[in-house]
Design an enzyme around this catalytic site. Structure first.
Site, mmCIF file in Angstrom:
data_model
loop_
_atom_site.group_PDB
_atom_site.id
_atom_site.type_symbol
_atom_site.label_atom_id
_atom_site.label_comp_id
_atom_site.label_asym_id
_atom_site.label_seq_id
_atom_site.Cartn_x
_atom_site.Cartn_y
_atom_site.Cartn_z
ATOM 1 C CG HIS A 154 -2.209 -0.651 1.329
ATOM 2 N ND1 HIS A 154 -2.451 -1.454 0.170
ATOM 3 C CD2 HIS A 154 -2.506 -2.030 2.029
ATOM 4 C CE1 HIS A 154 -3.617 -2.318 0.199
ATOM 5 N NE2 HIS A 154 -3.218 -2.629 1.789
ATOM 6 C CG ASP B 33 -5.212 -10.335 2.876
ATOM 7 O OD1 ASP B 33 -5.157 -10.771 2.172
ATOM 8 O OD2 ASP B 33 -5.097 -8.639 3.475
ATOM 9 C CG HIS C 63 -6.660 -5.154 2.047
ATOM 10 N ND1 HIS C 63 -6.376 -5.782 2.571
ATOM 11 C CD2 HIS C 63 -8.295 -4.720 2.184
ATOM 12 C CE1 HIS C 63 -7.134 -6.467 3.599
ATOM 13 N NE2 HIS C 63 -7.921 -5.797 3.643
ATOM 14 C CG ASP D 6 -3.344 -8.619 0.239
ATOM 15 O OD1 ASP D 6 -1.862 -8.903 1.568
ATOM 16 O OD2 ASP D 6 -3.779 -7.821 0.769
HETATM 17 ZN ZN LIG Z 1 -4.335 -7.247 2.469
#
Ligand SMILES: [Zn+2]
Length: 308
Positions: free
Chosen positions: A125, A245, A164, A162
Protein backbone atom coordinates in the site's frame (compact mmCIF):
# COMPACT_ATOMS: atom_id res chain seq x y z
CA UNK A 1 14.00 -26.61 -6.51
CA UNK A 2 16.30 -24.78 -4.12
CA UNK A 3 14.09 -22.52 -2.04
CA UNK A 4 15.35 -19.96 0.45
CA UNK A 5 13.45 -18.47 3.37
CA UNK A 6 14.41 -15.03 4.63
CA UNK A 7 13.30 -13.66 7.97
CA UNK A 8 14.69 -12.00 11.08
CA UNK A 9 13.75 -11.65 14.72
CA UNK A 10 13.83 -7.85 14.39
CA UNK A 11 10.40 -8.14 12.70
CA UNK A 12 9.03 -9.22 16.10
CA UNK A 13 9.98 -5.80 17.47
CA UNK A 14 7.77 -3.78 15.11
CA UNK A 15 5.00 -3.22 17.66
CA UNK A 16 1.43 -2.17 16.87
CA UNK A 17 -1.36 -1.35 19.35
CA UNK A 18 -3.34 -4.12 21.07
CA UNK A 19 -6.05 -5.43 18.76
CA UNK A 20 -4.29 -4.24 15.60
CA UNK A 21 -4.54 -6.97 12.94
CA UNK A 22 -0.97 -6.43 11.64
CA UNK A 23 0.74 -7.83 14.72
CA UNK A 24 3.81 -9.70 15.89
CA UNK A 25 1.88 -12.98 16.23
CA UNK A 26 1.55 -13.14 12.45
CA UNK A 27 5.23 -13.84 11.93
CA UNK A 28 5.27 -16.29 14.82
CA UNK A 29 2.45 -18.19 13.07
CA UNK A 30 4.43 -18.18 9.82
CA UNK A 31 7.57 -19.43 11.58
CA UNK A 32 5.62 -22.20 13.31
CA UNK A 33 4.00 -23.30 10.05
CA UNK A 34 7.42 -23.46 8.37
CA UNK A 35 8.99 -25.44 11.22
CA UNK A 36 7.20 -28.65 10.18
CA UNK A 37 9.44 -31.53 8.98
CA UNK A 38 8.34 -31.00 5.36
CA UNK A 39 10.36 -27.76 5.44
CA UNK A 40 13.64 -29.30 6.60
CA UNK A 41 15.20 -28.66 3.19
CA UNK A 42 14.30 -24.99 3.17
CA UNK A 43 17.48 -22.89 3.18
CA UNK A 44 16.97 -20.49 6.05
CA UNK A 45 18.71 -17.17 5.62
CA UNK A 46 18.86 -14.19 7.96
CA UNK A 47 17.57 -10.94 6.51
CA UNK A 48 20.23 -8.37 5.71
CA UNK A 49 20.02 -4.72 6.72
CA UNK A 50 19.67 -2.67 3.54
CA UNK A 51 21.78 0.37 2.76
CA UNK A 52 19.24 3.18 3.23
CA UNK A 53 20.33 4.73 -0.07
CA UNK A 54 18.65 1.88 -1.91
CA UNK A 55 15.23 2.97 -0.63
CA UNK A 56 15.69 5.93 -2.98
CA UNK A 57 15.18 3.57 -5.90
CA UNK A 58 11.49 4.22 -5.15
CA UNK A 59 11.08 6.79 -2.36
CA UNK A 60 12.36 10.40 -2.12
CA UNK A 61 14.92 11.13 0.63
CA UNK A 62 12.55 13.55 2.42
CA UNK A 63 9.98 10.78 2.86
CA UNK A 64 12.62 8.33 4.09
CA UNK A 65 13.95 10.89 6.58
CA UNK A 66 10.44 11.63 7.81
CA UNK A 67 9.74 8.00 8.66
CA UNK A 68 13.13 7.46 10.30
CA UNK A 69 12.90 10.60 12.40
CA UNK A 70 9.35 9.76 13.56
CA UNK A 71 10.33 6.62 15.49
CA UNK A 72 9.39 6.94 19.17
CA UNK A 73 11.97 6.02 21.80
CA UNK A 74 9.42 3.71 23.45
CA UNK A 75 5.86 2.50 22.89
CA UNK A 76 4.28 3.24 19.54
CA UNK A 77 2.81 6.20 17.66
CA UNK A 78 0.48 6.49 14.70
CA UNK A 79 2.49 7.58 11.65
CA UNK A 80 -0.33 7.40 9.10
CA UNK A 81 -3.93 6.13 9.18
CA UNK A 82 -3.92 2.51 10.46
CA UNK A 83 -0.13 2.61 10.34
CA UNK A 84 1.87 2.61 13.56
CA UNK A 85 5.55 2.69 14.38
CA UNK A 86 7.53 1.70 17.46
CA UNK A 87 11.16 2.15 18.48
CA UNK A 88 12.45 -0.70 16.32
CA UNK A 89 10.12 -0.26 13.34
CA UNK A 90 12.75 1.46 11.21
CA UNK A 91 15.16 -1.41 11.78
CA UNK A 92 12.38 -3.83 10.87
CA UNK A 93 11.78 -1.90 7.65
CA UNK A 94 15.47 -1.92 6.74
CA UNK A 95 15.86 -5.64 7.39
CA UNK A 96 12.62 -6.35 5.52
CA UNK A 97 13.69 -4.46 2.41
CA UNK A 98 17.16 -5.99 2.71
CA UNK A 99 15.66 -9.48 2.81
CA UNK A 100 13.87 -8.88 -0.47
CA UNK A 101 17.05 -7.62 -2.12
CA UNK A 102 19.10 -10.53 -0.77
CA UNK A 103 16.52 -12.91 -2.21
CA UNK A 104 16.76 -11.17 -5.58
CA UNK A 105 20.56 -11.51 -5.46
CA UNK A 106 20.20 -15.21 -4.61
CA UNK A 107 17.98 -16.05 -7.58
CA UNK A 108 20.23 -14.11 -9.96
CA UNK A 109 23.36 -15.64 -8.42
CA UNK A 110 21.88 -19.14 -8.82
CA UNK A 111 22.13 -19.84 -5.09
CA UNK A 112 18.37 -20.38 -5.18
CA UNK A 113 15.60 -20.98 -7.70
CA UNK A 114 13.08 -19.09 -5.63
CA UNK A 115 12.61 -17.55 -2.20
CA UNK A 116 9.96 -16.60 0.33
CA UNK A 117 10.56 -13.44 2.33
CA UNK A 118 8.70 -13.44 5.67
CA UNK A 119 8.80 -9.85 6.86
CA UNK A 120 6.75 -7.09 8.40
CA UNK A 121 5.66 -4.38 8.05
CA UNK A 122 4.11 -5.23 4.67
CA UNK A 123 4.64 -2.84 1.75
CA UNK A 124 2.18 -2.92 -1.14
CA UNK A 125 0.00 0.00 0.00
CA UNK A 126 2.97 2.37 0.37
CA UNK A 127 3.09 4.91 -2.45
CA UNK A 128 6.08 7.01 -3.50
CA UNK A 129 5.74 9.44 -0.60
CA UNK A 130 2.75 8.09 1.32
CA UNK A 131 2.64 5.46 4.06
CA UNK A 132 -0.76 3.81 4.54
CA UNK A 133 -2.57 0.55 5.23
CA UNK A 134 0.05 -0.86 7.67
CA UNK A 135 2.79 -0.19 5.07
CA UNK A 136 5.71 2.24 5.44
CA UNK A 137 7.89 1.65 2.38
CA UNK A 138 7.09 -0.48 -0.65
CA UNK A 139 9.28 -3.57 -0.22
CA UNK A 140 8.36 -5.23 -3.50
CA UNK A 141 8.70 -2.07 -5.60
CA UNK A 142 12.21 -1.53 -4.24
CA UNK A 143 13.05 -5.17 -5.03
CA UNK A 144 11.83 -4.75 -8.61
CA UNK A 145 13.85 -1.58 -9.20
CA UNK A 146 16.89 -3.16 -7.54
CA UNK A 147 16.71 -6.17 -9.86
CA UNK A 148 16.77 -3.82 -12.82
CA UNK A 149 19.64 -1.70 -11.51
CA UNK A 150 21.83 -4.41 -9.97
CA UNK A 151 21.20 -7.29 -12.33
CA UNK A 152 20.68 -5.43 -15.57
CA UNK A 153 17.29 -6.85 -16.48
CA UNK A 154 14.47 -4.91 -18.09
CA UNK A 155 11.17 -6.64 -17.40
CA UNK A 156 9.81 -7.53 -13.97
CA UNK A 157 6.31 -8.94 -13.40
CA UNK A 158 4.74 -8.30 -9.99
CA UNK A 159 1.73 -10.47 -9.14
CA UNK A 160 -0.33 -9.41 -6.10
CA UNK A 161 -2.97 -11.81 -4.75
CA UNK A 162 -3.50 -10.02 -1.42
CA UNK A 163 -7.24 -9.46 -0.82
CA UNK A 164 -6.55 -5.71 -0.89
CA UNK A 165 -5.46 -3.91 -4.04
CA UNK A 166 -1.77 -3.03 -4.11
CA UNK A 167 -2.41 0.64 -4.78
CA UNK A 168 1.14 1.63 -3.86
CA UNK A 169 2.84 -0.74 -6.26
CA UNK A 170 0.42 0.23 -9.01
CA UNK A 171 0.96 3.96 -8.44
CA UNK A 172 4.75 3.64 -8.38
CA UNK A 173 4.85 1.81 -11.72
CA UNK A 174 1.75 3.24 -13.39
CA UNK A 175 3.74 4.78 -16.25
CA UNK A 176 6.57 2.23 -16.35
CA UNK A 177 6.23 -0.19 -19.29
CA UNK A 178 9.09 -2.36 -17.98
CA UNK A 179 7.25 -3.32 -14.78
CA UNK A 180 4.06 -5.29 -15.10
CA UNK A 181 1.62 -5.27 -12.18
CA UNK A 182 -1.17 -7.85 -12.05
CA UNK A 183 -3.58 -8.07 -9.14
CA UNK A 184 -6.55 -10.05 -7.92
CA UNK A 185 -8.34 -8.38 -5.02
CA UNK A 186 -11.79 -7.96 -3.50
CA UNK A 187 -13.84 -4.93 -4.55
CA UNK A 188 -15.31 -2.92 -3.04
CA UNK A 189 -12.74 -2.99 -0.25
CA UNK A 190 -9.85 -0.92 1.11
CA UNK A 191 -8.07 0.98 -0.45
CA UNK A 192 -10.71 1.51 -3.18
CA UNK A 193 -8.44 1.36 -6.25
CA UNK A 194 -7.96 -1.56 -8.61
CA UNK A 195 -10.64 -1.14 -11.25
CA UNK A 196 -10.20 -2.96 -14.53
CA UNK A 197 -9.95 0.34 -16.39
CA UNK A 198 -6.81 1.30 -14.44
CA UNK A 199 -4.40 -0.01 -17.07
CA UNK A 200 -1.36 2.29 -16.82
CA UNK A 201 0.57 2.17 -20.07
CA UNK A 202 -0.81 -1.29 -20.76
CA UNK A 203 1.30 -2.70 -17.92
CA UNK A 204 -1.40 -2.82 -15.21
CA UNK A 205 -3.81 -5.78 -15.06
CA UNK A 206 -6.48 -5.55 -12.37
CA UNK A 207 -8.94 -8.40 -11.87
CA UNK A 208 -11.33 -7.34 -9.12
CA UNK A 209 -13.24 -10.12 -7.37
CA UNK A 210 -16.48 -9.87 -5.43
CA UNK A 211 -17.16 -10.68 -1.81
CA UNK A 212 -17.73 -14.43 -1.37
CA UNK A 213 -15.92 -15.33 -4.59
CA UNK A 214 -14.14 -18.64 -4.12
CA UNK A 215 -11.16 -20.48 -5.52
CA UNK A 216 -12.90 -21.29 -8.78
CA UNK A 217 -13.35 -17.59 -9.55
CA UNK A 218 -9.79 -16.85 -8.39
CA UNK A 219 -8.35 -19.58 -10.62
CA UNK A 220 -10.41 -18.37 -13.54
CA UNK A 221 -8.96 -14.87 -13.02
CA UNK A 222 -5.48 -16.34 -13.24
CA UNK A 223 -6.24 -18.53 -16.24
CA UNK A 224 -8.09 -15.90 -18.24
CA UNK A 225 -6.24 -12.70 -17.32
CA UNK A 226 -3.15 -12.88 -15.13
CA UNK A 227 -1.28 -15.77 -16.75
CA UNK A 228 -1.89 -14.63 -20.36
CA UNK A 229 -0.66 -11.15 -19.41
CA UNK A 230 2.54 -12.60 -17.96
CA UNK A 231 2.94 -14.74 -21.06
CA UNK A 232 2.67 -11.69 -23.32
CA UNK A 233 5.07 -9.69 -21.14
CA UNK A 234 7.81 -12.39 -20.95
CA UNK A 235 9.33 -11.19 -17.66
CA UNK A 236 12.90 -11.83 -16.57
CA UNK A 237 11.88 -12.03 -12.92
CA UNK A 238 8.56 -12.71 -11.18
CA UNK A 239 7.87 -11.10 -7.82
CA UNK A 240 4.82 -12.04 -5.75
CA UNK A 241 3.03 -9.81 -3.26
CA UNK A 242 1.91 -12.82 -1.23
CA UNK A 243 -0.83 -11.66 1.06
CA UNK A 244 -2.91 -14.47 2.52
CA UNK A 245 -5.94 -12.41 3.59
CA UNK A 246 -8.04 -13.77 0.72
CA UNK A 247 -8.25 -16.95 2.85
CA UNK A 248 -11.83 -17.71 3.93
CA UNK A 249 -11.00 -17.35 7.61
CA UNK A 250 -9.52 -13.86 7.29
CA UNK A 251 -11.30 -11.17 9.34
CA UNK A 252 -10.37 -8.33 6.93
CA UNK A 253 -11.46 -9.91 3.65
CA UNK A 254 -14.58 -11.59 2.29
CA UNK A 255 -13.11 -13.95 -0.31
CA UNK A 256 -13.32 -17.71 0.19
CA UNK A 257 -9.92 -19.05 -0.82
CA UNK A 258 -8.38 -22.11 0.81
CA UNK A 259 -4.71 -23.02 1.18
CA UNK A 260 -4.89 -25.23 -1.91
CA UNK A 261 -5.74 -22.20 -4.04
CA UNK A 262 -2.43 -20.57 -3.06
CA UNK A 263 -0.64 -23.85 -3.82
CA UNK A 264 -2.25 -23.86 -7.27
CA UNK A 265 -1.49 -20.21 -8.05
CA UNK A 266 2.11 -20.67 -6.89
CA UNK A 267 2.49 -23.58 -9.28
CA UNK A 268 1.10 -21.57 -12.19
CA UNK A 269 3.51 -18.70 -11.51
CA UNK A 270 6.38 -21.19 -11.24
CA UNK A 271 5.43 -22.51 -14.69
CA UNK A 272 5.79 -18.96 -16.00
CA UNK A 273 9.07 -18.48 -14.14
CA UNK A 274 10.39 -21.71 -15.67
CA UNK A 275 9.38 -20.59 -19.15
CA UNK A 276 10.75 -17.04 -19.02
CA UNK A 277 12.92 -16.45 -15.96
CA UNK A 278 15.17 -19.49 -15.44
CA UNK A 279 12.80 -20.19 -12.49
CA UNK A 280 13.58 -16.88 -10.76
CA UNK A 281 10.65 -16.06 -8.44
CA UNK A 282 10.76 -14.12 -5.18
CA UNK A 283 7.69 -13.94 -2.96
CA UNK A 284 7.24 -11.32 -0.24
CA UNK A 285 4.70 -11.61 2.57
CA UNK A 286 2.03 -8.90 2.56
CA UNK A 287 -1.24 -9.36 4.51
CA UNK A 288 -2.94 -12.32 6.20
CA UNK A 289 -4.60 -11.69 9.57
CA UNK A 290 -6.14 -14.97 10.68
CA UNK A 291 -3.26 -16.86 12.25
CA UNK A 292 -4.46 -20.32 11.23
CA UNK A 293 -5.34 -19.19 7.70
CA UNK A 294 -2.00 -17.43 7.41
CA UNK A 295 -0.05 -20.45 8.64
CA UNK A 296 -1.84 -22.95 6.40
CA UNK A 297 -1.62 -20.73 3.36
CA UNK A 298 2.06 -19.91 3.84
CA UNK A 299 2.83 -23.61 4.28
CA UNK A 300 1.01 -24.47 1.05
CA UNK A 301 2.76 -21.65 -0.85
CA UNK A 302 6.27 -22.46 0.37
CA UNK A 303 5.78 -26.20 0.02
CA UNK A 304 4.90 -25.61 -3.62
CA UNK A 305 7.93 -23.36 -4.13
CA UNK A 306 10.14 -26.21 -2.85
CA UNK A 307 8.41 -28.99 -4.74
CA UNK A 308 8.12 -27.31 -8.09
ZN1 LIG B 1 -4.26 -7.18 2.52
Amino acid sequence: MTTQLYSHEIHLQHITPPGHPERVDRLIAVAEALSAPEFDDLERKPSVRVDEKLLELVHPPEFINKIRSSMPSEGYVQFAPDTHISAKSWESVLFGVGAGLAAVDAVFGSQADNAFVAIRPPGHHAEIDTAMGFCLVNNIAIAARYAQEKHGIERVAIVDWDVHHGNGTQAIFYNNPDIMFASTHQMPLYPGSGYENETGVGNIHNVPLREDDDGLVFRDAFNSRILPAINDFSPELILVSAGFDAHYRDPLGGLQLVADDFDWATGKLMDMAARFCNNRLVSLLEGGYDLRGLGESTAAHVNRLMRG
